[in-house]
Structure formats: C-alpha cells, structure tokens
Scaffold this motif. Structure first.
Motif, short mmCIF file in Angstrom:
data_model
loop_
_atom_site.label_atom_id
_atom_site.label_comp_id
_atom_site.label_asym_id
_atom_site.label_seq_id
_atom_site.Cartn_x
_atom_site.Cartn_y
_atom_site.Cartn_z
N ALA A 159 0.84 -1.21 0.00
CA ALA A 159 0.00 0.00 0.00
C ALA A 159 0.87 1.25 0.00
N ILE A 160 1.95 1.22 0.80
CA ILE A 160 2.84 2.38 0.83
C ILE A 160 3.58 2.49 -0.50
N ALA A 161 3.98 1.34 -1.02
CA ALA A 161 4.66 1.36 -2.33
C ALA A 161 3.77 1.97 -3.38
N ASP A 162 2.45 1.72 -3.28
CA ASP A 162 1.52 2.32 -4.24
C ASP A 162 1.53 3.84 -4.12
N LEU A 163 1.56 4.34 -2.88
CA LEU A 163 1.59 5.79 -2.66
C LEU A 163 2.85 6.39 -3.30
N VAL A 164 4.00 5.71 -3.07
CA VAL A 164 5.26 6.21 -3.61
C VAL A 164 5.23 6.17 -5.13
N GLU A 165 4.67 5.10 -5.65
CA GLU A 165 4.57 4.97 -7.10
C GLU A 165 3.70 6.09 -7.67
N GLU A 166 2.60 6.39 -6.99
CA GLU A 166 1.71 7.46 -7.43
C GLU A 166 2.44 8.81 -7.37
N ARG A 167 3.23 8.99 -6.30
CA ARG A 167 4.00 10.23 -6.15
C ARG A 167 4.98 10.40 -7.31
N GLU A 172 -10.94 14.30 -11.21
CA GLU A 172 -12.27 13.69 -11.06
C GLU A 172 -12.18 12.38 -10.29
N SER A 173 -11.03 11.72 -10.40
CA SER A 173 -10.93 10.40 -9.79
C SER A 173 -10.73 10.48 -8.28
N THR A 174 -10.52 11.70 -7.77
CA THR A 174 -10.32 11.83 -6.32
C THR A 174 -11.69 11.92 -5.65
N ALA A 175 -11.84 11.15 -4.55
CA ALA A 175 -13.17 11.03 -3.95
C ALA A 175 -13.29 11.75 -2.62
N ALA A 176 -12.19 11.97 -1.91
CA ALA A 176 -12.33 12.48 -0.54
C ALA A 176 -11.16 13.38 -0.16
N TRP A 177 -11.46 14.39 0.68
CA TRP A 177 -10.44 15.30 1.18
C TRP A 177 -10.64 15.46 2.67
N GLU A 178 -9.70 14.96 3.42
CA GLU A 178 -9.86 14.92 4.87
C GLU A 178 -9.28 16.17 5.49
N LEU A 179 -10.03 16.78 6.43
CA LEU A 179 -9.53 17.97 7.11
C LEU A 179 -8.64 17.55 8.27
N ARG A 180 -7.73 18.45 8.61
CA ARG A 180 -6.82 18.16 9.72
C ARG A 180 -7.51 18.43 11.05
N GLN A 181 -7.27 17.54 12.02
CA GLN A 181 -7.85 17.74 13.34
C GLN A 181 -6.79 18.31 14.27
N LYS A 182 -7.20 19.28 15.04
CA LYS A 182 -6.36 19.79 16.12
C LYS A 182 -7.15 19.63 17.40
N PRO A 183 -6.58 19.58 18.56
CA PRO A 183 -5.15 19.67 18.84
C PRO A 183 -4.38 18.38 18.53
N TYR A 184 -5.11 17.22 18.40
CA TYR A 184 -4.37 15.98 18.14
C TYR A 184 -4.63 15.55 16.71
N GLU A 185 -3.62 15.72 15.90
CA GLU A 185 -3.78 15.36 14.51
C GLU A 185 -3.89 13.85 14.37
N HIS A 186 -4.76 13.40 13.49
CA HIS A 186 -4.83 11.96 13.24
C HIS A 186 -3.47 11.51 12.73
N PRO A 187 -2.87 10.49 13.32
CA PRO A 187 -1.46 10.19 13.04
C PRO A 187 -1.23 9.39 11.78
N LYS A 188 -2.12 9.48 10.81
CA LYS A 188 -1.94 8.63 9.64
C LYS A 188 -0.74 9.09 8.82
N LEU A 189 -0.18 8.12 8.13
CA LEU A 189 0.88 8.45 7.17
C LEU A 189 0.21 8.89 5.88
N TYR A 190 0.63 10.04 5.35
CA TYR A 190 0.13 10.45 4.05
C TYR A 190 1.31 10.86 3.19
N ASP A 191 1.06 10.98 1.93
CA ASP A 191 2.17 11.32 1.05
C ASP A 191 2.46 12.81 1.13
#
Lengths: 182, 1185
Positions: free
Chosen positions: B590-598, B735-754
């Motif tokens: 899954a991470i390799a896919d993100l890097v490939e997309e980047r 068009e192929s993008t489906a979602a845009w997540e807003l940042r949460q404060k004070p504790y940011e969701h710790p997900k890895l993103y590109d």
C-alpha cells in the motif's frame, strides 16, 4: 676565468635521474612550454638538442628524428631509459658527446637545433668561437637555432637573424630564450 | 711573417697555449694581410703571413681547424714523426695533451693544411752523427706515401737549432726550413718564425660602435646588448644619449661597467650629436647603431674584415633584416623578401638586400641611396671629408656620398647584419623592453629579499629562546586541556549512560508489563504445549512439569478435557499452516503504491498543484451532513464556527441527522438554526432511529444534491477558512479523487500520508469532504458497522473502485474527541475491534482473513481493559459470525492494497499526542534552502512541492545548484504551477557545504531551514517547528523527529524509486542537551528551524567538509544556546538501501568523525573567545521570537 667543468663532474650529478628536479619544478615546466611555444611553426625533419641532460625537453620536441647530445654519459643513460618508455621511442637517439667533439659531424646536419644551458663560460671556457662553428656546421641553411640560457651568466648572441626573444623568471634567475634563423 | 702556434684550446694552462677565441681574433686580424702557404711565401712582402703549428697536437685538429676553415686560411703542420698518434707524457712540465693521429692529419690536409717535417724525435740536432742526423731528417716512407706532394717539403728545426751542419743536411732534403730562433728573411732554409702567445696582437685596426639614443628607453637595452654580444667585441662602445626625456638614461646606466656613456645636457640634433660622438672615440673604424635597432652578432667581425681587406674602401655596408610591428609596410615598399616571423610579437621579418656598389646603382648613388646609416666607415675618410654636415637629405647619405666623391670605395657585405626595427613612436613599449625592465626589478627584489632574510634569521634566533619558553608553557597548557577534555568526555559518558539507563529501565518496565500480559495471554497458554515439547525434547522434565501444571489446572477448572484438547490442536494447526501474523503483507504494498503514485505525478512537469490552486470563480454548493446523538453540548460551538466560516454560507445546506437523541439535542439545533438560515444557509433536521453513524450519514447525504458533501462530527469547530480551503483543493483536484480529509487539532490523526501528493490509504471521517458522485456510485456507508471503522470501510471501498483519497491539512478543525491523551473509550474498543475483523473478511488477503478467528479468540480471552468488556466482545464476535457471509460475498478483486496492522490499519506518524497550537495570525517569513545538483529532477520537484504545500506561509525558498544551472527549469516550473516564491542560485562546483552557505547567504527570512533535495517535509513541518519556538522564548532553534525511508534510487533517472522501509531512528528521539550534541548528532538536517542570525554571527558550513558538516554547524550554533525538541514526525529523509552504498556512507561518516569533533571544539572555542571579548549580547543571539 672560471675553470671548465668536466664530463666526470657532470656524471657525478647524474648519479640520480633528475639531479636538478627538471621534471617536478614548475619553472622547468614553464621553460619547456616557453621553448615549445616559440618554435617557428613548420615541419622539422632532423632535430638536434645540445645539452639535452636527461631528455626532459628532448622528449617533447617535434621532428621526424630527434637527436640529443650531452657531455655526461650518465645523463645520456637516463635519457635513453626515459625515451625507451615513450610511445614514439623510435624517434629518439641519444649520444654522449661534447660540442667540441669533431665526431659531432657524424650526426649529420639539422633543420632545428636547440641549445639549452650550454653556452656558458664554465662549459666553453675560451672556445666560444669553436662552439659557434660547430653549431654552424650542423645547421642547415635556413634552419632554426634556439638558444635558452640564464642571462645572469652572460650574454651570448649567435650570428643569425633573430626572429624572437623572450625573458621569463627561472628559479633564482632570468632565462633568455632566443630564436634565430640561419 | 711566419707565425708559430703550438696548442689551441678552451683554456691556457701554459704559455704554449692560445685560447680558441684569441686564435679566432688573431685570425680575424690577418684579414688585413695575405695568408699564404710556405711555397707561396715571399719574405719581402710585408703583407704575407704563414700560419704554422709545431707538434702537432690533437687540439689543433679539434679547436684550430674549425676556425681556420671559417676564415679559409691555408696552414702548415710540422709533425714530429715519433709522436704522431702519441701523447706528451714525456713532457712533465706541460699538462697532458695528445698528438694528432695520421687520420686527423689527413682530415686537416683535406681542409687547407700542409704536412711538414719537424724531425723524427725532436732531439737536439747539434752534435749528431751523420747517420743519426739523417735518421732525424729523413721522412719515413709510409708518411711520404700518406702525404705526397705538396706536403713534406718544409722543415722546422727542433728547438730552433740551425747550426750550419744541420742547415746543410736540411738544404739537401727540403725546399726550405724555419727556425724560431734567430732566423732571417733572406735564406729560405733559415727563415725566421714568430711564436704567437695569448696576448699577441696581429692587427692594428680598431672598431668603435656608437649607440645613439634619443627617447628609446624601451629599445636601447636591446641595442646595447646586441653590441656587447658581438662575436668580435668592439674596441670601444659609446652610448650617446642626446638628452632623452623618457628615462632612457636609467636603462643605459645599467651597462655602465661595459660601455662608455655620454649624456648631452641639451639635445644637439643628429649632425652635432653624431660629430660629437665620433670625436669622442679614437678607433680606426666607426659604426653607428640607432638605439631602436640591433646589430647581428657578426656585424663587427664581418665589417671589420671587409675594411681590413680593402684599404681603399671607406664604407662597408650590409643588407638588413626588417622587423617590428610595421615591418611589412617598409618591406612592401622596398620589395624586401619574407624571411621569417616573430611568433611572440606577431610580425613578419623581411630580408632587404641592397645592390652591389657598381654599374647603374653606383652611377645613381648621388640620388638613390643604398648605403644605410649603420654602415661601418673609416675614420680617416670621415676626417678627410669633414664629418657629418647639415644637408637637404639624410646626413649619413651626404657623408658617404662625399667620401665616394673623394675617391674612396664602397663595399657590400651580402648578409643582413643590421636588424632594422619598424615601429611608430606609440609602439615603443615592446614586450621585450618591459621584460628587460622586469628582469632588473626582479634582481633588485631578490637582493632586498636576501637582506630581509638575513634579518629574519637573526629574529629567528632571538625568537627561538622565546619559543623554548613558550613551548614549556604550551606543554603545561596542553596537559591541562587534556585533563579537562577527559573530564568532559566522562561527563558526556555519564549523561549518555544515564539516558541509556533511563531508557533501559523504561524498556524493562514495558517488557515486564508485556511479559506478564503475555504470560496471562491466551496465546502464551496455547503455545505452552510447544514449549513443553521443547523441554521434553531437551530432557528438562522438571521444566515441562512446571509448564503443564498451571494450564492443566485451569482447563480442568473451566472446560471439559475433550474440548480443551480439540481447541488447542485446532489453534496449533492454524498457526503452523498459515504463519498468521496480525500485520498484513499488504501494508508495504500500500505504501509502495503511494510512492509509485508520487513518482508518476511528478515524473514530468507539474502544471497545476491542488494545495495552492487558485480559488474557483464560483464556490460550489456543499451539503453538510452532521449526525447527532445526545450531542446537545456541542451544537452551539459547532453552529458558531459554521457562522464564522469565510465560505459563502448561502452555498451550504446543513443536515442534522439525529439518531434518536434522548437529550435536548434537537431543541438546541432548533435554537441555532435561525441564525444559520439568516445567512442564506439551508438547515434541515432529520430524526431517525439510531441505526449507527454510517447509516445516519447515508440519510444525510441522500437528502441533498450538491456535488460535494461534508461529512462531519458535531463535537468539533471549524477554523474560519477550513471550508474554503478544503473546497478549493477539491475543485482543483482530478475527477478520480473522492475524498479530502480535514486536519484535526489539537491531536492530529497520526496517519501516514504522502507529503507530495497528499494521498493516503484511508480517511478518518471525523470531518471529510466527499465527492457525491463517488460516494453514491458505491452505495454510501456499509450500515453493518454501527460506529467506528465505517470510515475505513468506505475509504477501502472507494479505493477498490479506483478512487484517490487525499489528506488536506491546510483545512483545520478543532476536534474534542478525547478529554486528554491516552484515554480509552468502551464504545470505541468494541466498535473498532469488530470493524477490524469485519474489514479483514471483506478486504484482507487470505492470511489477513485467517487471522480473524485467532484474533477474535485472543480478544475474548484477553484481560478486560474495562469491566464487562469480555461480554461485549463475545456479543460482537457473535454478530461478526452472522455478518461474515455478507462480508465475504462483498469481496471483489482489486489492484488496490488494504493495510492491516493488528487492530489498526496504516503506518502511524509518531507524535499523535503532540498537542498542536493555533496558527498564529502574525507569521514571519521562513526561508528554506535546498541544495541540489544535476540529474535530480524527480527528487527536486518533489522537495519543492512538499515545501509549496506547507500549511505555513509566507515561505521564501532558495534552491542552490552545486555547479551549474541545470535545475533552473524545474524551479521555474514549480514556481509557476504553485505560485510559490522560489529563487534559483547557481553556485560554482565547490561541494555541498559551499552550496549551503551560498543558499543561506541568499536568504532574507529571520528563520531558516535546510531541505536537501532528496528529503521531504510533511505539511505541518514549519508550522509545528515555529509554534514550538514561539512557545519557548529564548530558544534559537527547534527540531522534530523524522522518518527514515530506506530508498532504492537506482531508477531515479528513469523517474522512479522504491522506499523499502520507514522507521524513526531511535537516535533522533533526543531531548536537547548540548553535551550530547557535542558527542553525536541527533538532528536530521531538514528537521532544524534556526534563526538566521546564527549564520551571521557564527558562520556557515566549513566548506572543506563533505560529511558531518551539519553536525559541526549545529554544535557551533547550539553552544550556550537553547534548541526546542518536538517529539513528532514532521519530515522524512532517505538512506540508500544498497548495502555497499550504505557501508561506504558509514565509512565516510566514521572517517570524518574525529575531524568534525576537533572542529566543533575549535569552533566553539573561537565563539567563546569572541563572545568574551565583545559586548555581552553581540555574540549570542538575543531571546526570540
């Protein structure tokens, strides 16, 4: 008059390949570059380098055949070994010989003669006239003569039309480089 | 006159030697005589001269012959028969010399020599018997054969002994005989001979050369030297300076030891000056040389010989060589022929021949001159015609014409003996002239240097004593320093050990907790049979018994034995069959896919870039779906933040979906609705039974029709620009993008993103903007999931359908989900564990699915995190069993990869509980410096984009290329696409440290950061670092932890690379401590935000360092300053995956360590000294910000 230096004394210096550090001293790199840069642009067939030492300049000279002579047999030994490593080794010939040696005539005549550090009293004594005749007898009519000497050790001119002359610093001295056409 | 020579050579060790040069001069003087053979000799003719040698020595052949050949004279060699080919060892007084051999005699005979007889053994002749005398006088027949007529006709008496008896015997055998002792000029058998010595002068004529100078400062030295260097030195050299005004006299004065110098007080003009000069000399012959011309070296020799040989000739003129910058002009006009070329001064040299003095030329001599002014003439003629006179034409022509008219002859020497310079006055500064001056200055400089050196030597001697004392002091100082250094090292070591001890203690505690958890865990119990088998195999029966005792007891207490055995066997088989792991093999893919997309997105030029995209002309309509359930306390805050949005509120439709609240939630909504509606926003309340969070949102979404739906929790508030920013991103995105997540404060969701594309593997749906068409095409949320995990499920399903998901941290909400960090909520516990197992069934691979029963079993048997949890888990697992068929039926083949990490999903960015602060309104400029070099297009483009996407603005980005401007197009392109401020600086190829300094020097911000081209910043990097600085007044820098990506960049030039692993190196988790920093670096270079003033006061990188240059820089900056540590991952750097490259890199770093350490100490010492010397505050950076 200062005493004339003998071949034996020179051989003493030439117990090592490069007693005066020609191959490493930047002034000698310049000396060689100045000399090569001042050579009239033409095709040379037979070239003679008098006072060739270990062949430092000789091995850069143009010409179909290049002959180097020096008073010191040891110097000639080093020059031959250096020439042996050159890719165009066949062009070179080295002989231990004095400028005063009548056998010089056996080398034939040349269209370019280089004389470096030879026309000094410590080598020639009171026989400069003989040296001039020896050079004249080896130089073709219309041939080029290049002299390269330390100015502070005396001013010696050759009886030909001077095409070029230049001065440049050399170690503790000033070198005078002259180009003549016979 | 008959001359007698013995030996000729370079030196004159005795009176019997004449030096070759003297011999040459004596031969020259004979030009005024007639050199003849003995056969031709007339004793009564005073002009006749015969040259004879006795001996004859080899040196005659070597040194005299070349000169005799030069002059073309015949000569006579009197040989001693016995000595031919021998040497003079018999003569103990004289230095060793060899006699000529027959071959050498033959050689000389071919060149003008006649071989004559000087007796067989050079004995005393007087008193010999007739036979002995005959033996001495008779020439051996082999010699006669070798040298026939005209040789061997003359005899020379040994020792000059010519007693009558001997003369008679000689007369009978030879045509004539010579004696060196009391001979006469009458009897051919007793002719006299003159012995020639070194100081004998054979001629009387003398030569004066006059160098006439008027303002030829640059040339006069050349002229004088051409005279001094003559093969036949003139008897007089006079340099006459006709009152030059250009300093010629200074140059002339240098030759005072070799020439006579006369300087006129006033300029006399040519005629008076020349006449004066001639009057100052006495020699027989006179020659003028213009100070801008030169004499060829044989001028004097040849001209004098010509005049010597012809007493009636007054003027000897020569041909000329024409040289100098204007040589061609003259040459063309006189038809001079090309002769050569000066390479150094770039002018041609010509030969100008003059006509012989006869016929038409001579007849026209009165009008057409062919005798140049530097001809040599006879003083007698000069005096006779009255010297130079003023006339219409040239004064020299006038003089020579008068001589000719008076009956004197002219003679031409057909050699270019004068070198005639053609120049304009402006060309007076020739290179050679300057060189001559330079040479003299060099000499002067050297003598002054020598005297300086002498003083230096004296100073040195005095300094030596001081040096000895100093050395002692230094030695003591060194010992002191060493002792201090040892103490300091020990101190660091103690701190390091303390840190280590603390860490180990912590680890031990954790291990202890984990071990006890494990010992009580089901898996430990379940695997004890394996351990048991191991013990038994090893024969450790007591250990085996120990293992068996507890579980057996417990099982016996709880379950029927048969069931126990079956269960154990089943789990055991399951484990051994599948190699089950709680972490999915899909994670890395899954991470390799993100890097490939980047890489794909940045492989070629970027045209537009969503995070900084321009705002749309018209803002789209947005439906907001808010699910409430007993949420009364959040309504007011939520509504107020909606009202404060800078988005056009009339474009919003807000739907509160109330899932059967039992509090006054709906009332509250009713109370805030009017204010919302007043702004033009649509507000609607949908009341439903509580079917779960996803089901609620499905209803909320279905009720609207806007192209975008914002799905949001109610327990949060928006930043005023949040809606505008997230919608701007969405509108600009594909068009192929489906979602845009807003940042949460004070504790940011710790997900890895590109960091470059913002893509992620799933979105948290606390607040997310969805594309309606995308959500509807997959049928909305899976209502099986009541709460928790429904967002992962929807995300995975969107990705399975080929959609992209983005994280959009520029848009921020404040989410109050947790009361504090580390809180566990019961509903979340069961909800999220159920969701995880359910998703594994729906999206996991075979192994992920196999893990479901095991994880379920483990969950069931684990200790309760809160009372009653096990009962809830059991219920939830029962539900899972019911739902499993539906989940399995919903599986679809897909290219996407779905990560599972035990109970979680994605790789986590460390620092989830680092509290984020509000964005300050007053934001200073931050400068980012990026070093790059040729061939880094892909990396550089990504690095630039990761900076352009920072939540922090304003940024000034400076890109420095080490040795070129090949990356400039990338910089221009990204600046255009993003609107970012990026400057390109081209630096010479002097290495990374130099490039870094160049970049830093080009910055203008108060705060600076290095980002090397292969590193990346997560989007909050600058915001977080600045916030940390702002919170700690007095700190000069802040740094955060960084993710290390092990990267295989072998395909970089082709536009791709692979990141193999991601982890945080433990060395980076280090609170700031200067002594630790002095010992090793714990800051990744791109993770440090520092004040630019440090660069100004403490300098940049050491430019000769290629490794660890950052460490020495940080250490220098950190000395007596404070850095702030941020325990959150906000950036990423790479290390090469190739073990060889890695090893080389480590070797380089290792090799550089000692040097760097030394520089750190030297650098800080220097700062400390400066700090101490200057005013208290100028060396240190004042409190910030």
């Amino acid at each position: 008059m200062s005493r004339v230096q003998t071949a034996t004394e020179l051989d003493g210096f030439y117990a090592q390949a490069d007693p005066w550090g020609y191959r490493t001293h930047p002034d000698d790199q310049r000396r060689r570059a100045e000399l090569l840069g001042a050579l009239p642009r033409r095709r040379y067939e037979r070239v003679l380098d008098i006072g060739c030492g270990n062949g430092f300049v000789t091995l850069s000279l143009p010409g179909e055949s290049v002959t180097g002579v020096d008073l010191s047999t040891e110097a000639i030994r080093w020059a031959r070994s250096a020439a042996g490593e050159a890719p165009d080794a066949a062009r070179y010939r080295f002989e231990a010989m004095s400028l005063f040696d009548p056998a010089l005539a056996s080398l034939g005549r040349f269209d370019l003669i280089i004389v470096t550090g030879v026309l000094y009293p410590q080598y020639l004594g009171g026989a400069l006239a003989v040296a001039r005749e020896a050079l004249d007898s080896r130089l073709d009519e219309g041939g080029i003569l290049v002299c390269c000497h330390i100015r502070q050790w005396g001013i010696v001119r050759m009886p030909y039309v001077r095409l070029d002359a230049t001065l440049y610093p050399y170690r503790d001295y000033v070198h005078e480089l002259e180009v003549y056409r016979k | 006159m008959i001359l007698l020579y013995h030996k000729v050579g370079p030196e004159t060790p005795s009176i019997w030697w004449v030096s070759a040069d003297t011999f040459d001069r004596q031969m020259a003087d004979l030009r005024s005589r007639q050199v003849v053979t003995l056969d031709e000799y007339d004793p009564t003719d005073p002009r006749h001269v015969v040259i004879t040698f006795d001996g004859v020595y080899e040196n005659v052949w070597q040194y005299a012959l070349p000169i005799l050949r030069k002059w073309g004279y015949p000569f006579e060699l009197f040989v001693i028969g016995d000595q031919v080919g021998g040497d003079n060892r018999f003569d103990t007084v004289e230095p060793f010399a060899r006699f000529a051999t027959v071959e050498q005699l033959e050689d000389m005979a071919r060149h003008g020599a006649r071989i004559q007889w000087h007796s067989r053994s050079h004995r005393q002749m007087d008193g010999l018997t007739d036979a002995d005398l005959a033996a001495e006088l008779d020439v051996p027949s082999e010699l006669r054969t070798a040298f026939g007529s005209p040789h061997l006709r003359w005899f020379a008496y040994p020792h000059g002994d010519h007693s009558p008896k001997v003369v008679d015997a000689v007369r009978a055998r030879f045509r004539g005989a010579l004696s060196c002792n009391a001979g006469n000029d009458v009897d051919p058998h007793q002719l006299n001979r003159v012995t020639v010595f070194e100081d004998t002068r054979l001629g009387t004529s003398t030569v004066a050369v006059i160098v006439a100078c008027y303002n030829y400062r640059s040339y006069v030295a050349e002229a004088i030297e051409s005279v001094i260097g003559q093969t036949r030195t003139p008897d007089e050299v006079l340099v006459i300076d006709d009152a030059s005004t250009d300093g010629s006299d200074e140059v002339i004065a240098r030759y005072a030891d070799r020439v006579r110098i006369v300087r006129n007080e006033h300029n006399l003009g040519i005629v008076d000056n020349f006449n004066k000069a001639v009057s100052l000399t006495r020699s027989d012959y006179v020659a003028f040389l213009g100070a801008d011309n030169r004499m060829r070296a044989d001028y004097v020799e040849r001209c004098k010989a010509a005049l010597d040989a012809r007493p009636t000739v007054a003027v000897a003129y020569t041909d000329m060589a024409i040289f100098g910058p204007r040589a061609k002009v003259l040459a063309d006009s006189v038809n001079a022929e090309p002769f050569g070329e000066s390479l150094l001064e770039r002018y041609p040299v010509f030969l100008w021949r003059f006509p012989e003095p006869k016929g038409e030329a001579l007849a026209r001599f009165g009008t057409v001159n062919f005798v140049h002014g530097s001809s040599m003439y006879r003083r007698a003629a000069f005096d006779a015609v009255g010297g130079y006179r003023a006339s219409d034409g040239p004064e020299d022509h006038h003089l020579f014409k008068r001589m000719h008219d008076a009956g004197w002859g002219l003679t031409r020497i057909a050699h270019p003996l004068i070198e005639y310079r053609q120049h304009t006055p402006a060309q007076a500064n020739t290179a050679l002239g300057l060189q001559l001056e330079n040479a003299d200055l060099t000499r002067l400089n050297r003598s002054q240097r020598d005297s300086l050196h002498a003083r230096d030597v004296e100073l040195e001697a005095r300094g030596a004593e001081i040096g000895r004392l100093d050395a002692h002091v230094l030695q003591l100082g060194g010992e002191l320093e060493q002792a201090r250094a040892r103490a300091l090292d020990l101190d660091v070591r103690i701190r390091t050990l303390e840190n280590m001890l603390e860490r180990r203690t912590q680890e031990r505690d954790e291990q202890f907790v984990r071990a006890s958890t494990m010992l009580h865990s089901t898996s430990w119990r379940l695997t004890s049979p394996l351990r048991l088998a191991g013990r038994i195999a090893r024969g450790d029966l007591r250990g085996a018994a120990q293992i068996v005792r507890r579980p057996l007891g417990r099982i016996a207490r709880r379950l029927p034995a048969r069931l126990t055995r079956a269960l154990l066997a089943a789990i055991e088989r399951g484990l051994s069959l599948t190699g089950v792991s709680a972490h999915s093999s899909a994670n890395r893919r899954a991470i390799a896919d993100l890097v490939e997309e980047r890489c794909a997105a940045t492989r070629s030029a970027v045209v537009t870039y969503p995070p900084r995209a321009a705002e749309p002309d018209e803002w789209p309509r947005v439906d907001i779906s808010v699910v409430t359930h007993n949420s009364a306390r959040w309504i007011d805050g939520f509504a107020a933040s909606v009202l404060a949005l800078d988005y056009p509120l009339d474009r919003l439709a807000i739907r509160f979906v109330d899932n059967a609240s039992t509090d006054d939630t709906v009332d509250r909504i009713g109370r805030v609705a009017p204010a919302l509606r007043d702004t033009g926003a649509a507000v609607e309340v949908l009341r439903r039974p509580n079917l779960g969070y996803g089901a609620g949102h499905n209803a909320g979404i279905r009720a609207g029709a806007a192209p975008y739906c914002l799905v949001t929790n109610v327990d949060l508030t928006f930043e005023p620009d949040a809606m505008r920013r997230v919608v701007a991103c969405a509108v600009a995105d594909s068009e192929s993008t489906a979602a845009w997540e807003l940042r949460q404060k004070p504790y940011e969701h710790p997900k890895l993103y590109d960091p470059v594309t913002g893509s992620t593997t799933w979105n948290a749906h606390a607040c997310v903007l969805l594309r309606r068409s995308a959500v509807e095409s997959i049928g909305g949320y899976d209502e099986t999931l009541f709460m928790y995990g429904e967002d992962v499920e929807l995300s995975y399903r969107l990705r399975r359908a080929g959609r992209l998901l983005r994280y959009c941290p520029a848009a921020t909400v404040w989410h109050f989900a947790y009361e504090g960090e580390g809180q566990v909520k019961p509903l979340q516990y069961t909800g999220s564990t159920f969701a995880n197992l359910y998703l594994r069934l729906k999206f996991g691979n075979v192994i992920d699915m196999w893990a479901v029963p095991l994880m379920g079993a483990r969950l069931l048997l684990a200790d309760e995190p809160f009372p009653g949890s096990r009962k809830q888990v059991a219920r939830s697992l029962g539900r899972l069993c019911r739902m499993a068929p539906r989940a399995l039926a919903a599986r679809r083949r897909s290219r996407a990869h779905f990560p599972f990490r035990e109970w979680d999903y994605e790789l986590v960015r460390e620092g989830a509980f680092y509290e984020q602060r509000p964005m300050p309104t007053d934001r200073p400029l931050i400068s980012v410096v990026t070093r790059t070099y040729a061939g880094r297009e892909l990396y550089l483009r990504q690095a630039l984009l990761s900076v352009a996407a920072q939540t922090w603005q304003p940024i000034e980005h400076v890109v420095v290329e080490d040795g070129g401007s090949t990356m400039r197009p990338i910089v221009d392109e990204v600046a255009r696409a993003t609107g970012a401020t990026i400057r390109f600086v081209e630096a010479p190829k002097r290495g990374r440290s130099h490039a870094g300094n160049r970049g830093l020097a080009a910055t203008t911000g108060r705060w600076c950061l290095f980002l090397d081209d292969d590193d990346l910043l997560f989007r909050d990097h600058l915001e977080v670092l600045y916030a940390a600085l702002a919170a700690e007044p007095g700190a000069v820098a802040s740094y955060s932890i960084a993710l290390e990506a092990l990267t295989d960049a072998s395909g970089l030039r082709a536009g791709r690379y692979v990141e193999q692993t991601h982890q945080v190196p433990s060395s980076l988790r280090q609170e700031f401590d200067y002594e630790v920093l002095r010992h090793h670096n714990f800051m990744a270079i791109q993770s440090v935000l520092f004040e630019r003033r440090l660069f100004e006061t403490r300098g940049g990188f050491d430019e000769d360092m290629e490794a660890l240059e950052d460490w020495t820089l940080w250490a220098r900056y950190a000395w007596s300053n404070r850095f702030v540590y941020v325990p959150k991952v906000t950036s990423m750097f790479r290390t090469p995956v190739d073990p060889d490259v890695g090893a080389r890199r480590r070797a380089v770093l290792h090799a550089a360590y000692d040097e760097a350490l030394m520089r750190i100490d030297a650098g800080t010492a220097e700062i400390a000294v400066r700090h101490a010397r200057t005013a208290p505050d100028s060396g240190a950076v004042p409190p910030t910000p």
